[in-house]
Scaffold this motif. Sequence first.
Motif, PDB file in Angstrom:
ATOM      1  N   ILE A  76      -4.388   1.209 -36.324  1.00 34.45           N
ATOM      2  CA  ILE A  76      -4.375   0.683 -34.951  1.00 34.45           C
ATOM      3  C   ILE A  76      -2.912  -0.221 -34.863  1.00 34.45           C
ATOM      4  O   ILE A  76      -2.269  -0.103 -33.839  1.00 34.45           O
ATOM      5  CB  ILE A  76      -5.585   0.047 -34.518  1.00 34.45           C
ATOM      6  CG1 ILE A  76      -6.914   0.921 -34.021  1.00 34.45           C
ATOM      7  CG2 ILE A  76      -5.320  -0.912 -32.973  1.00 34.45           C
ATOM      8  CD1 ILE A  76      -7.988   0.355 -34.184  1.00 34.45           C
ATOM      9  N   MET A  77      -2.978  -1.396 -35.740  1.00 39.10           N
ATOM     10  CA  MET A  77      -1.948  -2.408 -35.534  1.00 39.10           C
ATOM     11  C   MET A  77      -0.513  -1.765 -35.601  1.00 39.10           C
ATOM     12  O   MET A  77       0.463  -1.952 -34.991  1.00 39.10           O
ATOM     13  CB  MET A  77      -2.211  -3.493 -36.692  1.00 39.10           C
ATOM     14  CG  MET A  77      -3.458  -4.229 -36.493  1.00 39.10           C
ATOM     15  SD  MET A  77      -3.908  -5.200 -37.665  1.00 39.10           S
ATOM     16  CE  MET A  77      -2.334  -6.521 -37.697  1.00 39.10           C
ATOM     17  N   MET A  93       0.151   0.565 -32.700  1.00 43.63           N
ATOM     18  CA  MET A  93       0.454  -0.200 -31.506  1.00 43.63           C
ATOM     19  C   MET A  93       1.999  -0.669 -31.413  1.00 43.63           C
ATOM     20  O   MET A  93       2.677  -0.715 -30.353  1.00 43.63           O
ATOM     21  CB  MET A  93      -0.325  -1.508 -31.651  1.00 43.63           C
ATOM     22  CG  MET A  93      -0.788  -1.971 -30.326  1.00 43.63           C
ATOM     23  SD  MET A  93      -2.239  -3.076 -30.509  1.00 43.63           S
ATOM     24  CE  MET A  93      -1.362  -4.493 -31.582  1.00 43.63           C
ATOM     25  N   LYS A  94       2.321  -1.012 -32.577  1.00 39.50           N
ATOM     26  CA  LYS A  94       3.761  -1.596 -32.585  1.00 39.50           C
ATOM     27  C   LYS A  94       4.762  -0.386 -32.394  1.00 39.50           C
ATOM     28  O   LYS A  94       5.795  -0.471 -31.704  1.00 39.50           O
ATOM     29  CB  LYS A  94       4.223  -2.036 -34.143  1.00 39.50           C
ATOM     30  CG  LYS A  94       3.354  -3.436 -33.993  1.00 39.50           C
ATOM     31  CD  LYS A  94       3.935  -4.708 -33.042  1.00 39.50           C
ATOM     32  CE  LYS A  94       2.949  -5.687 -32.758  1.00 39.50           C
ATOM     33  NZ  LYS A  94       2.681  -6.564 -33.804  1.00 39.50           N
ATOM     34  N   GLU A 114       4.148   1.953 -30.058  1.00 39.99           N
ATOM     35  CA  GLU A 114       3.786   1.846 -28.818  1.00 39.99           C
ATOM     36  C   GLU A 114       4.783   0.936 -28.151  1.00 39.99           C
ATOM     37  O   GLU A 114       5.883   1.275 -27.275  1.00 39.99           O
ATOM     38  CB  GLU A 114       2.469   1.717 -28.340  1.00 39.99           C
ATOM     39  CG  GLU A 114       1.559   2.910 -28.520  1.00 39.99           C
ATOM     40  CD  GLU A 114       1.736   4.243 -28.005  1.00 39.99           C
ATOM     41  OE1 GLU A 114       2.312   3.979 -26.801  1.00 39.99           O
ATOM     42  OE2 GLU A 114       1.064   5.311 -28.164  1.00 39.99           O
ATOM     43  N   VAL A 115       5.070  -0.274 -28.606  1.00 39.72           N
ATOM     44  CA  VAL A 115       5.868  -1.327 -28.301  1.00 39.72           C
ATOM     45  C   VAL A 115       7.222  -0.776 -28.164  1.00 39.72           C
ATOM     46  O   VAL A 115       7.814  -1.452 -27.374  1.00 39.72           O
ATOM     47  CB  VAL A 115       5.590  -2.651 -28.808  1.00 39.72           C
ATOM     48  CG1 VAL A 115       6.587  -3.676 -28.763  1.00 39.72           C
ATOM     49  CG2 VAL A 115       4.069  -3.043 -28.815  1.00 39.72           C
ATOM     50  N   ASN A 168       8.349   1.921 -28.028  1.00 37.48           N
ATOM     51  CA  ASN A 168       8.484   3.410 -27.037  1.00 37.48           C
ATOM     52  C   ASN A 168       8.580   4.616 -28.045  1.00 37.48           C
ATOM     53  O   ASN A 168       9.334   5.578 -27.787  1.00 37.48           O
ATOM     54  CB  ASN A 168       9.828   3.425 -26.256  1.00 37.48           C
ATOM     55  CG  ASN A 168       9.358   2.608 -24.867  1.00 37.48           C
ATOM     56  OD1 ASN A 168       8.166   2.608 -24.631  1.00 37.48           O
ATOM     57  ND2 ASN A 168      10.289   2.162 -24.361  1.00 37.48           N
ATOM     58  N   VAL A 209       5.330  -5.714 -37.234  1.00 35.96           N
ATOM     59  CA  VAL A 209       4.180  -5.271 -37.346  1.00 35.96           C
ATOM     60  C   VAL A 209       3.132  -6.450 -37.972  1.00 35.96           C
ATOM     61  O   VAL A 209       1.892  -6.454 -37.742  1.00 35.96           O
ATOM     62  CB  VAL A 209       4.019  -4.008 -38.567  1.00 35.96           C
ATOM     63  CG1 VAL A 209       4.004  -4.507 -39.942  1.00 35.96           C
ATOM     64  CG2 VAL A 209       2.660  -3.435 -38.168  1.00 35.96           C
ATOM     65  N   ASP A 214       3.328  -9.608 -36.818  1.00 32.04           N
ATOM     66  CA  ASP A 214       3.169 -10.613 -35.713  1.00 32.04           C
ATOM     67  C   ASP A 214       4.152 -11.668 -36.420  1.00 32.04           C
ATOM     68  O   ASP A 214       3.778 -12.776 -36.499  1.00 32.04           O
ATOM     69  CB  ASP A 214       2.160 -10.979 -35.153  1.00 32.04           C
ATOM     70  CG  ASP A 214       1.382  -9.967 -34.582  1.00 32.04           C
ATOM     71  OD1 ASP A 214       2.074  -9.161 -33.992  1.00 32.04           O
ATOM     72  OD2 ASP A 214       0.225 -10.011 -34.787  1.00 32.04           O
ATOM     73  N   ARG A 263      10.816  -9.915 -24.510  1.00 33.11           N
ATOM     74  CA  ARG A 263       9.489  -9.905 -24.417  1.00 33.11           C
ATOM     75  C   ARG A 263       8.647 -10.376 -25.784  1.00 33.11           C
ATOM     76  O   ARG A 263       7.366 -10.993 -25.557  1.00 33.11           O
ATOM     77  CB  ARG A 263       9.031  -8.476 -23.695  1.00 33.11           C
ATOM     78  CG  ARG A 263       9.280  -8.170 -22.575  1.00 33.11           C
ATOM     79  CD  ARG A 263       9.314  -6.992 -21.963  1.00 33.11           C
ATOM     80  NE  ARG A 263       7.658  -6.481 -21.845  1.00 33.11           N
ATOM     81  CZ  ARG A 263       6.965  -5.620 -21.532  1.00 33.11           C
ATOM     82  NH1 ARG A 263       7.516  -4.402 -21.619  1.00 33.11           N
ATOM     83  NH2 ARG A 263       5.583  -5.654 -21.088  1.00 33.11           N
ATOM     84  N   LEU A 264       9.194 -10.029 -26.654  1.00 30.56           N
ATOM     85  CA  LEU A 264       8.653 -10.209 -28.038  1.00 30.56           C
ATOM     86  C   LEU A 264       8.519 -11.870 -28.035  1.00 30.56           C
ATOM     87  O   LEU A 264       7.431 -12.288 -28.517  1.00 30.56           O
ATOM     88  CB  LEU A 264       9.495  -9.658 -29.294  1.00 30.56           C
ATOM     89  CG  LEU A 264       9.313  -8.286 -29.378  1.00 30.56           C
ATOM     90  CD1 LEU A 264      10.279  -7.733 -30.635  1.00 30.56           C
ATOM     91  CD2 LEU A 264       7.890  -7.822 -29.812  1.00 30.56           C
ATOM     92  N   ALA A 311       5.624 -12.908 -25.405  1.00 34.22           N
ATOM     93  CA  ALA A 311       4.430 -12.475 -25.515  1.00 34.22           C
ATOM     94  C   ALA A 311       3.783 -12.969 -26.847  1.00 34.22           C
ATOM     95  O   ALA A 311       2.768 -13.244 -27.102  1.00 34.22           O
ATOM     96  CB  ALA A 311       4.021 -11.012 -25.336  1.00 34.22           C
ATOM     97  N   LEU A 312       4.434 -12.657 -28.117  1.00 30.86           N
ATOM     98  CA  LEU A 312       4.268 -13.062 -29.205  1.00 30.86           C
ATOM     99  C   LEU A 312       4.703 -14.178 -29.813  1.00 30.86           C
ATOM    100  O   LEU A 312       4.510 -14.479 -31.079  1.00 30.86           O
ATOM    101  CB  LEU A 312       4.627 -11.810 -30.336  1.00 30.86           C
ATOM    102  CG  LEU A 312       3.987 -10.345 -29.901  1.00 30.86           C
ATOM    103  CD1 LEU A 312       4.336  -9.246 -30.698  1.00 30.86           C
ATOM    104  CD2 LEU A 312       2.152 -10.619 -29.992  1.00 30.86           C
ATOM    105  N   ARG A 313       5.407 -15.138 -29.061  1.00 28.33           N
ATOM    106  CA  ARG A 313       5.958 -16.287 -29.363  1.00 28.33           C
ATOM    107  C   ARG A 313       6.692 -16.450 -30.656  1.00 28.33           C
ATOM    108  O   ARG A 313       6.807 -17.475 -31.451  1.00 28.33           O
ATOM    109  CB  ARG A 313       4.695 -17.336 -29.730  1.00 28.33           C
ATOM    110  CG  ARG A 313       3.794 -17.644 -28.565  1.00 28.33           C
ATOM    111  CD  ARG A 313       2.825 -18.743 -29.065  1.00 28.33           C
ATOM    112  NE  ARG A 313       1.818 -18.831 -28.270  1.00 28.33           N
ATOM    113  CZ  ARG A 313       0.850 -19.784 -28.730  1.00 28.33           C
ATOM    114  NH1 ARG A 313       0.658 -19.920 -29.727  1.00 28.33           N
ATOM    115  NH2 ARG A 313      -0.238 -19.794 -27.766  1.00 28.33           N
TER     116      ARG A 313
END
Lengths: 111, 268
Positions: free
Chosen positions: B124-125, B128-129, B131-132, B134, B161, B163, B190-191, B194-196
Amino acid sequence: MNDLTTEPHGNLLLIRLSGEVDLSWSGRVRDAIIEALERQSVGVDLSAVSYIDSSGIAALVEGLQTARDGERRFVLVATSPAVLAVLELARLDRVFTLVPDLAGLAAPEAG
Amino acid sequence: MNDTAAPLIDVQGLEAWYGKRRILHDVDFRVEAGEIRVIMGGSGSGKSTLLRHLLGLHRPARGSIRLFGTDIVRAGPRELQQLRRRLGVSFQGGALLTSMTVGENVALPLREHHAELSENQIRIMSRMKLEVVNLGGFHDLMPSQLSGGMVKRAALARAIVMDPQLLFFDEPSAGLDPVVSAELDELILRLRDALRMTIVVVTHELESAFKIADTITVLDQGAVLMTDTVDAVRRSDNERIQDLLNRRPREVVVDTDAYLRRLTEEEA
């Protein structure tokens, strides 16, 4: 403070998370969600979450996956801007059911 | 650890040589948490060398390099391992392992550093990345089946991956079409939000630098010309900076003696 509390809300169990959901305890979050979904539908209140990392998001995705398999509802409630930003990054805001507040939780699921 | 008070990156008096050629001299470089810093400079300005030193790939001839307060030149293997968990690097060429699928490449840092994660979590992790960046659904492809822009995005997915608190990105837009390049710029912003993440980008693309940077460090011939906000760099009356901004070729100064030595000396 990182915390996880639960309370019944109608026929759902509401899991309230607070603080920073990261790798240090996202496993506990995951287990709580999965365990609860074995018995009933679940709402996760994210209003007091100030940060969530990918492992935290993965816990929510596993929740959604489990809920679908068991035909339960799995709803994210009052998602904080910090959480929403991470969900949007991976477009997961379009995958989860998001409701703005507890009132929305009681409403029948759209779609 | 005292992350918030001290700068995330603190380089002082860095000097680097390749053989007899001094590549960096007296470089001071500090980056605060949450900042997007662009290192800008022409070819041969020393920006890649600075990056390699920040990553601990080269030992400095002189000076100190601290990441998260840890002196990386003197740190032991255990400290360095701890440090690496908090770093992400997206190399210019991608550096994907050609024998593994895209998905396996992206999952690699998680497998290496986080044995406690289940297969499902890793899947999943890492997806998901993808997806981030594209590349959703591309996990089963081999790197050789990807275009240049896709390789770059897959490398970015692998870099983020775990974070990381600190992300290094070498030439994000080099060789990409303008649309993909603009998307990557957007993603970098955005990174951070959103992910500081604190993000250091090495680039020679002015447009991209001005769009994403909070602050810019301009390197020229191995020295820091200036570190300041985008506006201040644009307004600078420094001639070399204006040359860079206006793409003017630089004047090559010829030192006759040094030139002759370079051409004739055996040990030059």
